[in-house]
Every structure is written in C-alpha cells, then in structure tokens.
Design a protein around this motif. Sequence first.
Motif, PDB file in Angstrom:
ATOM      1  N   ALA A  27      61.429  72.126  12.638  1.00 15.52           N
ATOM      2  CA  ALA A  27      61.676  73.049  13.762  1.00 15.52           C
ATOM      3  C   ALA A  27      63.137  73.458  13.730  1.00 15.52           C
ATOM      4  CB  ALA A  27      61.323  72.383  15.082  1.00 15.52           C
ATOM      5  N   PHE A  28      63.388  74.746  13.971  1.00 16.00           N
ATOM      6  CA  PHE A  28      64.753  75.263  13.868  1.00 16.00           C
ATOM      7  C   PHE A  28      64.992  76.335  14.940  1.00 16.00           C
ATOM      8  CE2 PHE A  28      63.779  79.404  11.885  1.00 16.00           C
ATOM      9  CZ  PHE A  28      62.492  79.182  11.418  1.00 16.00           C
ATOM     10  N   PRO A  29      66.265  76.514  15.329  1.00 17.85           N
ATOM     11  CA  PRO A  29      66.565  77.518  16.353  1.00 17.85           C
ATOM     12  C   PRO A  29      66.539  78.923  15.766  1.00 17.85           C
ATOM     13  CG  PRO A  29      68.590  76.504  15.585  1.00 17.85           C
ATOM     14  CD  PRO A  29      67.466  75.797  14.877  1.00 17.85           C
ATOM     15  N   THR A  30      66.124  79.893  16.574  1.00 16.16           N
ATOM     16  CA  THR A  30      66.373  81.298  16.242  1.00 16.16           C
ATOM     17  C   THR A  30      66.975  81.918  17.503  1.00 16.16           C
ATOM     18  OG1 THR A  30      64.415  82.516  17.003  1.00 16.16           O
ATOM     19  CG2 THR A  30      64.177  81.283  14.937  1.00 16.16           C
ATOM     20  N   GLU A  31      67.377  83.175  17.441  1.00 11.54           N
ATOM     21  CA  GLU A  31      67.957  83.823  18.616  1.00 11.54           C
ATOM     22  C   GLU A  31      66.906  84.081  19.699  1.00 11.54           C
ATOM     23  OE1 GLU A  31      67.385  85.043  15.741  1.00 11.54           O
ATOM     24  OE2 GLU A  31      66.889  87.171  15.745  1.00 11.54           O
ATOM     25  N   THR A  32      65.610  84.033  19.338  1.00 17.45           N
ATOM     26  CA  THR A  32      64.561  84.306  20.338  1.00 17.45           C
ATOM     27  C   THR A  32      64.080  83.001  20.965  1.00 17.45           C
ATOM     28  OG1 THR A  32      62.881  84.272  18.603  1.00 17.45           O
ATOM     29  CG2 THR A  32      63.798  86.434  19.219  1.00 17.45           C
ATOM     30  N   VAL A  33      63.350  82.200  20.184  1.00 15.44           N
ATOM     31  CA  VAL A  33      62.856  80.889  20.615  1.00 15.44           C
ATOM     32  C   VAL A  33      62.925  79.989  19.380  1.00 15.44           C
ATOM     33  CG1 VAL A  33      61.280  81.950  22.308  1.00 15.44           C
ATOM     34  CG2 VAL A  33      60.412  81.378  20.024  1.00 15.44           C
ATOM     35  N   TYR A  34      62.647  78.687  19.541  1.00 15.06           N
ATOM     36  CA  TYR A  34      62.624  77.797  18.374  1.00 15.06           C
ATOM     37  C   TYR A  34      61.362  78.050  17.555  1.00 15.06           C
ATOM     38  CZ  TYR A  34      66.746  74.981  19.365  1.00 15.06           C
ATOM     39  OH  TYR A  34      68.040  74.573  19.532  1.00 15.06           O
ATOM     40  N   GLY A  35      61.496  77.968  16.222  1.00 18.46           N
ATOM     41  CA  GLY A  35      60.372  78.157  15.327  1.00 18.46           C
ATOM     42  C   GLY A  35      59.966  76.837  14.672  1.00 18.46           C
ATOM     43  N   LEU A  36      58.702  76.775  14.236  1.00 25.92           N
ATOM     44  CA  LEU A  36      58.193  75.608  13.511  1.00 25.92           C
ATOM     45  C   LEU A  36      57.935  76.079  12.086  1.00 25.92           C
ATOM     46  CD1 LEU A  36      57.164  72.707  13.638  1.00 25.92           C
ATOM     47  CD2 LEU A  36      54.947  73.591  14.355  1.00 25.92           C
ATOM     48  N   GLY A  37      58.883  75.763  11.170  1.00 25.28           N
ATOM     49  CA  GLY A  37      58.893  76.412   9.870  1.00 25.28           C
ATOM     50  C   GLY A  37      58.262  75.618   8.750  1.00 25.28           C
ATOM     51  N   ALA A  38      57.724  76.350   7.776  1.00 25.98           N
ATOM     52  CA  ALA A  38      57.208  75.758   6.536  1.00 25.98           C
ATOM     53  C   ALA A  38      57.241  76.828   5.446  1.00 25.98           C
ATOM     54  CB  ALA A  38      55.775  75.264   6.738  1.00 25.98           C
ATOM     55  N   ASP A  39      57.126  76.394   4.198  1.00 22.89           N
ATOM     56  CA  ASP A  39      57.087  77.288   3.035  1.00 22.89           C
ATOM     57  C   ASP A  39      55.927  78.290   3.177  1.00 22.89           C
ATOM     58  OD1 ASP A  39      56.743  78.478   0.568  1.00 22.89           O
ATOM     59  OD2 ASP A  39      56.659  76.593  -0.570  1.00 22.89           O
ATOM     60  N   ALA A  40      56.269  79.585   3.288  1.00 24.67           N
ATOM     61  CA  ALA A  40      55.246  80.609   3.512  1.00 24.67           C
ATOM     62  C   ALA A  40      54.394  80.880   2.283  1.00 24.67           C
ATOM     63  CB  ALA A  40      55.898  81.908   3.982  1.00 24.67           C
ATOM     64  N   THR A  41      54.759  80.299   1.130  1.00 23.22           N
ATOM     65  CA  THR A  41      53.958  80.527  -0.073  1.00 23.22           C
ATOM     66  C   THR A  41      53.001  79.358  -0.340  1.00 23.22           C
ATOM     67  OG1 THR A  41      55.589  79.509  -1.563  1.00 23.22           O
ATOM     68  CG2 THR A  41      55.848  81.864  -1.117  1.00 23.22           C
ATOM     69  N   ASP A  42      53.010  78.354   0.538  1.00 23.64           N
ATOM     70  CA  ASP A  42      52.245  77.123   0.316  1.00 23.64           C
ATOM     71  C   ASP A  42      51.109  77.003   1.344  1.00 23.64           C
ATOM     72  OD1 ASP A  42      51.304  74.529   0.278  1.00 23.64           O
ATOM     73  OD2 ASP A  42      53.284  73.585   0.199  1.00 23.64           O
ATOM     74  N   PRO A  43      49.854  77.195   0.890  1.00 26.05           N
ATOM     75  CA  PRO A  43      48.731  77.162   1.849  1.00 26.05           C
ATOM     76  C   PRO A  43      48.641  75.837   2.617  1.00 26.05           C
ATOM     77  CG  PRO A  43      47.967  77.752  -0.376  1.00 26.05           C
ATOM     78  CD  PRO A  43      49.429  77.436  -0.495  1.00 26.05           C
ATOM     79  N   ALA A  44      48.942  74.713   1.950  1.00 27.16           N
ATOM     80  CA  ALA A  44      48.831  73.418   2.632  1.00 27.16           C
ATOM     81  C   ALA A  44      49.895  73.292   3.719  1.00 27.16           C
ATOM     82  CB  ALA A  44      48.970  72.281   1.618  1.00 27.16           C
ATOM     83  N   VAL A 116      56.856  90.305   9.244  1.00 23.80           N
ATOM     84  CA  VAL A 116      58.141  90.009   8.599  1.00 23.80           C
ATOM     85  C   VAL A 116      59.254  90.037   9.640  1.00 23.80           C
ATOM     86  CG1 VAL A 116      59.816  90.800   6.881  1.00 23.80           C
ATOM     87  CG2 VAL A 116      57.359  91.093   6.473  1.00 23.80           C
ATOM     88  N   ARG A 117      60.097  89.001   9.625  1.00 21.10           N
ATOM     89  CA  ARG A 117      61.212  88.974  10.577  1.00 21.10           C
ATOM     90  C   ARG A 117      62.440  88.360   9.930  1.00 21.10           C
ATOM     91  NH1 ARG A 117      64.061  87.269  15.029  1.00 21.10           N
ATOM     92  NH2 ARG A 117      63.741  85.130  15.765  1.00 21.10           N
ATOM     93  N   CYS A 118      63.603  88.957  10.197  1.00 24.34           N
ATOM     94  CA  CYS A 118      64.875  88.505   9.640  1.00 24.34           C
ATOM     95  C   CYS A 118      65.758  88.068  10.823  1.00 24.34           C
ATOM     96  CB  CYS A 118      65.501  89.678   8.875  1.00 24.34           C
ATOM     97  SG  CYS A 118      67.109  89.320   8.179  1.00 24.34           S
ATOM     98  N   PRO A 119      65.763  86.766  11.151  1.00 25.26           N
ATOM     99  CA  PRO A 119      66.472  86.331  12.361  1.00 25.26           C
ATOM    100  C   PRO A 119      67.985  86.411  12.225  1.00 25.26           C
ATOM    101  CG  PRO A 119      65.525  84.443  11.222  1.00 25.26           C
ATOM    102  CD  PRO A 119      65.091  85.658  10.457  1.00 25.26           C
ATOM    103  N   SER A 120      68.669  86.638  13.354  1.00 26.59           N
ATOM    104  CA  SER A 120      70.135  86.737  13.338  1.00 26.59           C
ATOM    105  C   SER A 120      70.819  85.398  13.590  1.00 26.59           C
ATOM    106  CB  SER A 120      70.612  87.760  14.377  1.00 26.59           C
ATOM    107  OG  SER A 120      70.245  87.340  15.669  1.00 26.59           O
ATOM    108  N   ASN A 121      70.064  84.420  14.095  1.00 28.23           N
ATOM    109  CA  ASN A 121      70.677  83.110  14.339  1.00 28.23           C
ATOM    110  C   ASN A 121      71.207  82.533  13.020  1.00 28.23           C
ATOM    111  OD1 ASN A 121      70.291  80.006  14.272  1.00 28.23           O
ATOM    112  ND2 ASN A 121      70.385  80.471  16.447  1.00 28.23           N
TER     113      ASN A 121
END
Length: 338
Positions: A27-44, A116-121
């Motif tokens: 989980a990481f901060p963005t300028e909007t809300v916190y995101g729950l991130g993972a590798d977007a190329t990995d189905p698992a 697609v989104r390019c965050p500014s945080n």
Amino acid sequence: MKTEVLKPTKDAIEKAASLIRRGELVAFPTETVYGLGADATDPAAAAAIYAAKGRASDNPLIVHIAFPEDAENFAYTSPLYYELAERFMPGPLTVILPKKNIIPHEVTGCLDTVAVRCPSNEIAHSLIETSGLPIAAPSANRSGAPSPTNAEDVYSDMDGRIPLILDGGASAIGVESTVIKLDGRSATILRPGAVTAHMLSQICDSVTVAKAVIDPSSVGDAPLSPGMKYKHYAPKAELYLLDGSASMAAEYVMRHKDDRTAVICSDSDSALFGGTILLLTGASGDYQEYEHRLFSLLRRADELNASTIYALLPPLDDNYLAIYNRIIRAAGSKIVKL
Ligand code: TXA
Ligand code: MG
C-alpha cells in the motif's frame, strides 16, 4: 502475515519496489487516496489484490505509471491522450485506453480496455520508477468501505493481509481520480474527481457526465465502468442526505436525533447542530477541503460509534460533483426532501 508500516525513506521505497517485483502487495500514498499496488503484468499479483480487498473480480484496476509515455508499453494511446497528459499528468486523471496483450485480463476484469493514471505524489512516482513496472492499484480499502486517506486507515483495513504500507501522511486531495473514457475528441466522465468537467472541456471538444455519476440507480447490467454498480464508501452508521437549507436541516435533525447522531456540516453551520457529533468539512463553500476530509469523516463516524449520520445534499455543481457522487453512494441514495 505481519504488516509493516514504514516512512517512505529511500530504503523503504527500495524494499517496497522489490516486494512488487516479487509479486507481493504494497500500500502506498498517492495525491488522491492510498493505493494497494501490485505488478500490473502479473495475473497472480492482480488476483492477490482482489483477495486482499474482498473485491469482485469483474471490477477492473487502474494501472499506475511514472511518465505519461509509459502507457505505450501496454495501451494504444492517441493524440488526445497526450494533450490531456500535457495538461493534467502527473495528477488526478485516469484515462481509459484500448489495452495491449501484456496487461492480463485479471487486471481489467476481462475488458479490452485499461485505465491509465500517472500520479503526482512523489512517493508513488518513485515506487513506480524504482520497481520498473506498471503498478495496478485500486484504493487500499476493504471493498465497500470509504477509501483510505492516511496510513492508519489503510492499516485498519489491511492489517495482516499485506506485507507493507508506505506511510506518506495524509492524501493531499482525498477523493479518487477523475476517470474518463474517450470517443474521438469527446470525453465521458465515469467517475468525477479533482479534474473537473470544466477543466477537461478546455482540451476536449465535448465533455459529458455519465448518468450513473449522479444517479446510481440508473446503472444497468452493463455499466460503462464496472465500479459504478458496486456498493461504495459506506460507513457502518446509516447516512441520510437532507435536501433543503441548513436551517431546515437543523430543525429536522433536532426532531430526530439521539445521543449517537452525527452531522457532517461546514464550520459555520456547526452552531445549528448542537448536541450532535460534529464532523466538520471546513469553511462553507470550500469544496476542496470537504473533498480532503470526506472519507476520513465517514471513518471517524464509525470510530465514534455514530448510529446515524446526517449531511446536507451537496449542490449539483461541477466543483461539488466528486463529493456528490461519493456521498450519494455512501448514503445508498437515502435522500430526505425537506
Ligand atoms: O485515485 C485513484 O484513482 C485511486 C488511486 C489509488 O490511484 N485508485 C482507485 O482505484 O480509485 P479503484 O480501483 O478503487 O477505482 C477504479 C475505478 C473503478 O470504478 C473501476 O470500475 C474503473 O475505475 N475502471 C478501471 N478500469 C476501467 C476500464 N477499463 N473501463 C471502465 N472503468 C474502469
Ligand atoms: Mg475504490
């Protein structure tokens, strides 16, 4: 699983990036809300996001990139995309584009398009850049709950479910990005955010707002955006929106309140709602401060064990559209005409 919370030092960002490269969630901060991130190329890894959130697998994820041109690696862009990027990226705008094969269907809920989104945080930016991957990330709440706007709120939803939370303090904006779909030189707003219709209309030939943005009941079986059809942002307390003036609302609340009644109102209206749990949105008319506080106020209401929450129905105005959209969903469309 033990969930670590780290300040975003260079070492912590390296650690987060290597977890992402290994297919884990961060989980990481963005300028909007916190995101729950993972590798977007990995189905698992995408599947792990749905499991941690308890989210329906047909509700697609947003793919986060470090630079607008990184979208070329996995989506078909257009001149209009770059005109929008020039003006609004990095920042709180998400653009739906046709996808390339490298993005698995697990990320897009089987759609042929990708968000697609390019965050500014800065922390989000360096995590994406350090990982060297596009990062799929929904808001870091359990499905149905208000989006988290600080690391503590992420922790309360995700403790034990993910290995790491990067703590970057309070999110600057507080509501999620504006999501748009393009058609020729026109844009349709699927989810309103800090980039408003007025701002988009300076670049696009025409901008329309999808009907479901202001009327959740109009969503059919095949919504423009799958997220439109799910229950969202709901506190445990019952939330009612009062359609009338502040003084009419005060009269209504005084007749119906008990000792666990909460009221979401501006600082200047607070004197009208004595004897209730006050959840203040900031100065009257300051919609950006209201956006900044909305989700954390809904979470505070639950922490304070509120039974019922009342709020004025926000104006149906371009600047208030993000608030209107979130709060009618949080209220399950319970509007009381005064
Ligand atoms: O500000 C944000 O956008 C945050 C931060 C973390 O970046 N992310 C976020 O993601 O709000 P999420 O998953 O909670 O919301 C994504 C929204 C959903 O309503 C989803 O249905 C819609 O975007 N969406 C994603 N991909 C789509 C697609 N291909 N077509 C239509 N809608 C899409
Ligand atoms: Mg969300």
